[in-house]
Design a protein around this motif. Structure first.
Motif, PDB file in Angstrom:
ATOM      1  N   ASP A 149     -56.801  49.628 -15.287  1.00  0.00           N
ATOM      2  CA  ASP A 149     -55.857  49.678 -14.162  1.00  0.00           C
ATOM      3  C   ASP A 149     -54.679  48.727 -14.386  1.00  0.00           C
ATOM      4  N   ASN A 150     -54.977  47.514 -14.868  1.00  0.00           N
ATOM      5  CA  ASN A 150     -53.916  46.543 -15.109  1.00  0.00           C
ATOM      6  C   ASN A 150     -52.970  47.009 -16.215  1.00  0.00           C
ATOM      7  N   ILE A 151     -53.542  47.589 -17.282  1.00  0.00           N
ATOM      8  CA  ILE A 151     -52.727  48.106 -18.379  1.00  0.00           C
ATOM      9  C   ILE A 151     -51.836  49.238 -17.882  1.00  0.00           C
ATOM     10  N   LEU A 152     -52.418  50.135 -17.095  1.00  0.00           N
ATOM     11  CA  LEU A 152     -51.660  51.274 -16.575  1.00  0.00           C
ATOM     12  C   LEU A 152     -50.526  50.809 -15.665  1.00  0.00           C
ATOM     13  N   MET A 153     -50.802  49.843 -14.809  1.00  0.00           N
ATOM     14  CA  MET A 153     -49.756  49.333 -13.921  1.00  0.00           C
ATOM     15  C   MET A 153     -48.629  48.671 -14.710  1.00  0.00           C
ATOM     16  N   GLN A 154     -48.990  47.918 -15.753  1.00  0.00           N
ATOM     17  CA  GLN A 154     -47.973  47.249 -16.558  1.00  0.00           C
ATOM     18  C   GLN A 154     -47.090  48.272 -17.275  1.00  0.00           C
ATOM     19  N   LEU A 155     -47.712  49.278 -17.883  1.00  0.00           N
ATOM     20  CA  LEU A 155     -46.933  50.279 -18.606  1.00  0.00           C
ATOM     21  C   LEU A 155     -46.058  51.099 -17.658  1.00  0.00           C
ATOM     22  N   THR A 156     -46.578  51.402 -16.483  1.00  0.00           N
ATOM     23  CA  THR A 156     -45.780  52.144 -15.504  1.00  0.00           C
ATOM     24  C   THR A 156     -44.550  51.355 -15.114  1.00  0.00           C
ATOM     25  N   ALA A 157     -44.730  50.053 -14.898  1.00  0.00           N
ATOM     26  CA  ALA A 157     -43.603  49.211 -14.511  1.00  0.00           C
ATOM     27  C   ALA A 157     -42.594  49.052 -15.637  1.00  0.00           C
ATOM     28  N   GLU A 158     -43.083  48.943 -16.889  1.00  0.00           N
ATOM     29  CA  GLU A 158     -42.198  48.669 -18.019  1.00  0.00           C
ATOM     30  C   GLU A 158     -41.554  49.928 -18.596  1.00  0.00           C
ATOM     31  N   GLN A 159     -42.303  51.045 -18.613  1.00  0.00           N
ATOM     32  CA  GLN A 159     -41.836  52.226 -19.330  1.00  0.00           C
ATOM     33  C   GLN A 159     -41.612  53.440 -18.429  1.00  0.00           C
ATOM     34  N   GLY A 160     -42.142  53.404 -17.207  1.00  0.00           N
ATOM     35  CA  GLY A 160     -42.069  54.566 -16.339  1.00  0.00           C
ATOM     36  C   GLY A 160     -43.374  55.334 -16.356  1.00  0.00           C
ATOM     37  N   ASP A 161     -43.584  56.165 -15.326  1.00  0.00           N
ATOM     38  CA  ASP A 161     -44.899  56.794 -15.188  1.00  0.00           C
ATOM     39  C   ASP A 161     -45.104  58.007 -16.089  1.00  0.00           C
ATOM     40  N   THR A 162     -44.055  58.466 -16.793  1.00  0.00           N
ATOM     41  CA  THR A 162     -44.229  59.616 -17.679  1.00  0.00           C
ATOM     42  C   THR A 162     -43.939  59.293 -19.139  1.00  0.00           C
ATOM     43  N   ALA A 163     -43.791  58.010 -19.490  1.00  0.00           N
ATOM     44  CA  ALA A 163     -43.635  57.627 -20.891  1.00  0.00           C
ATOM     45  C   ALA A 163     -44.943  57.881 -21.639  1.00  0.00           C
ATOM     46  N   TYR A 164     -44.831  58.093 -22.938  1.00  0.00           N
ATOM     47  CA  TYR A 164     -46.022  58.445 -23.708  1.00  0.00           C
ATOM     48  C   TYR A 164     -47.110  57.385 -23.584  1.00  0.00           C
ATOM     49  N   GLY A 165     -46.735  56.110 -23.727  1.00  0.00           N
ATOM     50  CA  GLY A 165     -47.734  55.055 -23.634  1.00  0.00           C
ATOM     51  C   GLY A 165     -48.427  55.036 -22.280  1.00  0.00           C
ATOM     52  N   THR A 166     -47.658  55.273 -21.220  1.00  0.00           N
ATOM     53  CA  THR A 166     -48.238  55.322 -19.881  1.00  0.00           C
ATOM     54  C   THR A 166     -49.200  56.492 -19.742  1.00  0.00           C
ATOM     55  N   LEU A 167     -48.826  57.642 -20.292  1.00  0.00           N
ATOM     56  CA  LEU A 167     -49.706  58.811 -20.215  1.00  0.00           C
ATOM     57  C   LEU A 167     -51.000  58.595 -20.992  1.00  0.00           C
ATOM     58  N   GLU A 168     -50.919  57.909 -22.118  1.00  0.00           N
ATOM     59  CA  GLU A 168     -52.145  57.612 -22.872  1.00  0.00           C
ATOM     60  C   GLU A 168     -53.045  56.666 -22.079  1.00  0.00           C
ATOM     61  N   ALA A 169     -52.440  55.687 -21.412  1.00  0.00           N
ATOM     62  CA  ALA A 169     -53.235  54.786 -20.574  1.00  0.00           C
ATOM     63  C   ALA A 169     -53.844  55.537 -19.398  1.00  0.00           C
ATOM     64  N   ALA A 170     -53.084  56.471 -18.814  1.00  0.00           N
ATOM     65  CA  ALA A 170     -53.608  57.283 -17.712  1.00  0.00           C
ATOM     66  C   ALA A 170     -54.752  58.178 -18.182  1.00  0.00           C
ATOM     67  N   ARG A 171     -54.641  58.704 -19.390  1.00  0.00           N
ATOM     68  CA  ARG A 171     -55.731  59.515 -19.952  1.00  0.00           C
ATOM     69  C   ARG A 171     -57.005  58.686 -20.106  1.00  0.00           C
ATOM     70  N   PHE A 172     -56.849  57.473 -20.624  1.00  0.00           N
ATOM     71  CA  PHE A 172     -58.001  56.585 -20.781  1.00  0.00           C
ATOM     72  C   PHE A 172     -58.623  56.256 -19.427  1.00  0.00           C
ATOM     73  N   ARG A 173     -57.778  55.994 -18.429  1.00  0.00           N
ATOM     74  CA  ARG A 173     -58.293  55.689 -17.090  1.00  0.00           C
ATOM     75  C   ARG A 173     -59.023  56.890 -16.500  1.00  0.00           C
ATOM     76  N   ALA A 174     -58.490  58.110 -16.744  1.00  0.00           N
ATOM     77  CA  ALA A 174     -59.162  59.317 -16.250  1.00  0.00           C
ATOM     78  C   ALA A 174     -60.514  59.510 -16.932  1.00  0.00           C
ATOM     79  N   ASP A 175     -60.591  59.216 -18.216  1.00  0.00           N
ATOM     80  CA  ASP A 175     -61.873  59.276 -18.925  1.00  0.00           C
ATOM     81  C   ASP A 175     -62.886  58.322 -18.294  1.00  0.00           C
TER      82      ASP A 175
END
Length: 232
Positions: free
Chosen positions: A118-144
């Motif tokens: 959750d912390n990683i996802l929030m950081q990437l969302t804030a830094e890169q936006g919610d649809t950047a590749y890194g954010t989507l990979e973090a969201a995929r991991f969180r969904a898993d």
């Protein structure tokens, strides 16, 4: 290959990719870091040995060493594959925190893995936006993690959103989109009826949007059958 050799990955502020000072084309809708990992994975798979690389991403100011394994996974350079790093220290480099969270997830230590993700996802969302590749990979991991830990409502909504977002990024028929759509349906099937009902419409609409209707006909029939059974 000599595994002491370290490749140099550089991503400029405008998204141009250079690997060992040589430019590489980046397809539309694909993050440059994904292209770099793909190239390094080809080398690792061919030799059967990890490939080391130093990555510098000027878009986020991040810089880290990593290894790309023959199976395509990545990990921090020199890190033991299954040894979690401390996750409580949120000042640790992002890549190290992700490796630690992934290790905790593999060990089904969800009390550690989930808040770290959750912390990683929030950081990437804030830094890169919610649809950047890194954010989507973090969201995929969180969904898993959500699916593995029984958070099926969270998993359903996350995978539904990911399927639509990957569809917008990559277009129809792409593997990432199809996997996300299937995972959304599988997560929904695990829900009790009172939680499944409110999510059904969004799920079905997503299945109709991201692929040919014929390909999800069986899946949608199963959803309709379950809804009908719950209504009786």
């Amino acid at each position: 290959m000599n595994t002491t050799t370290q490749h140099q990955v550089h991503i400029s502020r405008d998204g141009h990719l250079h690997l060992d000072n040589e430019p590489h084309a980046v397809p539309d809708g694909v993050d440059p870091s994904q292209v770099a990992v793909h190239i390094l994975h080809i080398e690792a798979a061919g030799t059967g040995l990890p490939v080391r690389a130093h990555s510098q991403d000027d878009r986020t100011g991040s810089s880290f060493d990593m290894q790309v394994m023959p199976d395509g996974t990545t990990q921090a350079a020199g890190a033991p594959p299954a040894a979690p790093l401390p996750t409580a220290d949120q000042t640790a480099p992002l890549f190290d925190r992700l490796v630690a969270a992934q290790a905790a997830g593999r060990a089904h230590d969800f009390a550690t893995a989930t808040p770290a993700a959750d912390n990683i996802l929030m950081q990437l969302t804030a830094e890169q936006g919610d649809t950047a590749y890194g954010t989507l990979e973090a969201a995929r991991f969180r969904a898993d993690l959500a699916y593995l830990s029984g958070e099926y409502t969270f998993a359903t909504t996350s995978w539904t959103w990911l399927a639509l977002t990957w569809f917008d990024h990559l277009g129809p028929g792409k593997r990432r989109t199809q996997i996300a759509a299937q995972n959304a349906a599988q997560s929904w099937m695990q829900l009790p009826p009172h939680e499944a009902g409110p999510l059904a419409a969004d799920l079905v609409n997503m299945l109709l949007e991201v692929t040919d209707p014929e390909r999800t006909e069986t899946m949608r029939a199963q959803i309709a059958e379950r809804l009908a059974a719950a209504g009786n």
